[in-house]
Design a protein around this motif. Structure first.
Motif, PDB file in Angstrom:
ATOM      1  N   VAL A  95      57.042-111.233 -92.311  1.00 39.37           N
ATOM      2  CA  VAL A  95      58.185-111.704 -93.068  1.00 39.37           C
ATOM      3  C   VAL A  95      59.196-110.570 -93.227  1.00 39.37           C
ATOM      4  O   VAL A  95      58.819-109.424 -93.476  1.00 39.37           O
ATOM      5  N   LEU A  96      60.478-110.889 -93.038  1.00 40.53           N
ATOM      6  CA  LEU A  96      61.575-109.908 -93.145  1.00 40.53           C
ATOM      7  C   LEU A  96      61.348-108.710 -92.219  1.00 40.53           C
ATOM      8  O   LEU A  96      61.542-107.561 -92.588  1.00 40.53           O
ATOM      9  N   GLU A  97      60.941-108.999 -91.000  1.00 41.14           N
ATOM     10  CA  GLU A  97      60.676-107.940 -90.027  1.00 41.14           C
ATOM     11  C   GLU A  97      61.911-107.072 -89.775  1.00 41.14           C
ATOM     12  O   GLU A  97      61.807-105.859 -89.592  1.00 41.14           O
ATOM     13  N   TYR A  98      63.095-107.699 -89.788  1.00 37.96           N
ATOM     14  CA  TYR A  98      64.336-106.969 -89.535  1.00 37.96           C
ATOM     15  C   TYR A  98      65.158-106.773 -90.803  1.00 37.96           C
ATOM     16  O   TYR A  98      66.367-106.527 -90.745  1.00 37.96           O
ATOM     17  N   GLY A  99      64.508-106.899 -91.943  1.00 36.64           N
ATOM     18  CA  GLY A  99      65.186-106.667 -93.211  1.00 36.64           C
ATOM     19  C   GLY A  99      65.974-107.879 -93.684  1.00 36.64           C
ATOM     20  O   GLY A  99      65.882-108.977 -93.136  1.00 36.64           O
ATOM     21  N   TRP A 100      66.765-107.649 -94.719  1.00 39.38           N
ATOM     22  CA  TRP A 100      67.514-108.727 -95.354  1.00 39.38           C
ATOM     23  C   TRP A 100      68.828-109.054 -94.653  1.00 39.38           C
ATOM     24  O   TRP A 100      69.397-110.121 -94.854  1.00 39.38           O
TER      25      TRP A 100
END
Length: 361
Positions: free
Chosen positions: A171-176
């Protein structure tokens, strides 16, 4: 105009907010985190709708197009108010183009595009001509069908064993950042910002005191349903989710139980036809009623055929291909330069002006 019940208001609001999102998916740019973007958009969309409802309560008995002349004066408010019916007719044209492209590329390969679009517009005109009562009854018919099809789809996908929870991770591998880009501006404005159109009908509800509760409930449920669609699609496709133009339609093609229940893409087409049809009918009805109120015409029916014809012409000519239609015109032009001002900026300014005027009194 006939009064509608709060249940009818709920049905048309819920299906309107599903709209074309139910087949195109939501937040492809966010990849596996699209479902998070939908939840945040829904939460913020509730606050946006509360602004619209506050304006309704501060302008009792007036519709969307009557708010602006009432607060800004006739010379400033009327031209601004006219922008909304024009926008609604344009959006009907965009949905017609969506129907034209999807139906012609999925089930009716050799059917002339004008036939597909023309039949769709004829149904829109027929329902709008029948009045608000016919529109609201259509919502009552469509709602149980949509919910039943959704439940069947979930059961069949679970039975096909094609969904894998690990595809949702990490989850949120590339951030927000990718998530927030899907939330604003397109996530908030699509479906939730568009709900401002119901300010044309809130005054015609039998129990106006329940409008806020019903609208917020419909918004939350539609947001949850689209989130579940995204979760299912991502659990099947993983990172490939963002690469599909019609991810929810493609998802249905993977259903296979005992090599007997297969190829249920028709569900996807039915989803789009029902939700898109009701959305177009609501948009067109709001457009002609808005023009009638702004021009003090005796009736709106004389406007139905010209407005539908204009939407048909727009739907047939506004784009050369799907990529130009969706990515260029929608995301790069319509959302930031039209929807943001008309769904976010103008209502906020109107709320401030209305509050200041009432405070001075």
């Amino acid at each position: 105009m006939s009064k509608i019940t709060v249940y009818q208001l709920f049905t048309i609001t819920f299906i309107f907010q599903l709209g074309t999102t139910i087949i195109f998916g939501f937040g492809g740019h966010a990849g596996k985190d699209a479902w998070i973007g939908e939840l945040i958009s829904c939460f913020l969309g509730v606050f946006l709708i509360l602004i619209y409802i506050a304006l309704m309560r501060m302008n009792p008995g007036l519709t969307l197009v009557q708010w602006f002349p009432a607060q800004f004066g006739r010379w400033i408010g009327t031209p601004i108010a006219f922008l909304y019916p024009v926008l609604f007719i344009y959006i009907v044209g965009r949905v017609i183009a969506d129907i034209r492209d999807m139906v012609s590329t999925t089930i009716l390969f050799n059917t002339p595009l004008i036939i597909i679009s023309g039949v769709f517009v004829f149904i829109i005109a027929y329902c709008v001509y029948g009045g608000l009562e016919r529109v609201s009854r259509l919502g009552e018919v469509f709602l149980p069908i949509v919910l039943l099809m959704f439940c069947i789809e979930v059961i069949l996908l679970l039975g096909s064993k094609v969904m894998h929870v690990h595809n949702l991770l990490p989850v949120l591998e590339y951030g927000w950042e990718p998530v927030l880009k899907t939330v604003y501006p397109s996530g908030i404005t699509q479906s939730f910002g568009e709900t401002i159109i119901f300010a044309m009908f809130w005054t015609e509800t039998k129990e106006p005191n329940k409008v806020m509760k019903i609208t917020i409930l419909a918004t939350l449920l539609s947001g949850i349903m689209v989130t579940l669609f995204d979760v299912m699609a991502i659990s099947v496709f993983g990172d490939m989710f963002s690469g599909f133009l019609y991810p929810l339609y493609t998802l249905l093609s993977l259903i296979s139980i005992g090599k007997f229940i297969e190829n249920l893409q028709m569900f996807g087409v039915l989803y789009l036809l029902m939700t898109a049809l009701l959305k177009c009918i609501v948009l067109m009805f709001a457009a002609v009623k808005g023009i009638q109120q702004l021009t003090n015409m005796k009736g709106y029916r004389v406007l139905v055929i010209p407005s539908c014809a204009l939407s048909l012409i727009l739907g047939m000519t506004m784009s050369k291909n799907i990529a130009e239609h969706i990515y260029r015109q929608h995301f790069e032009i319509l959302v930031p330069y039209v929807w943001v001002p008309m769904y976010l900026v103008l209502p906020t300014i109107l709320l401030i002006v209305t509050w200041l005027r009432q405070s001075m009194k």
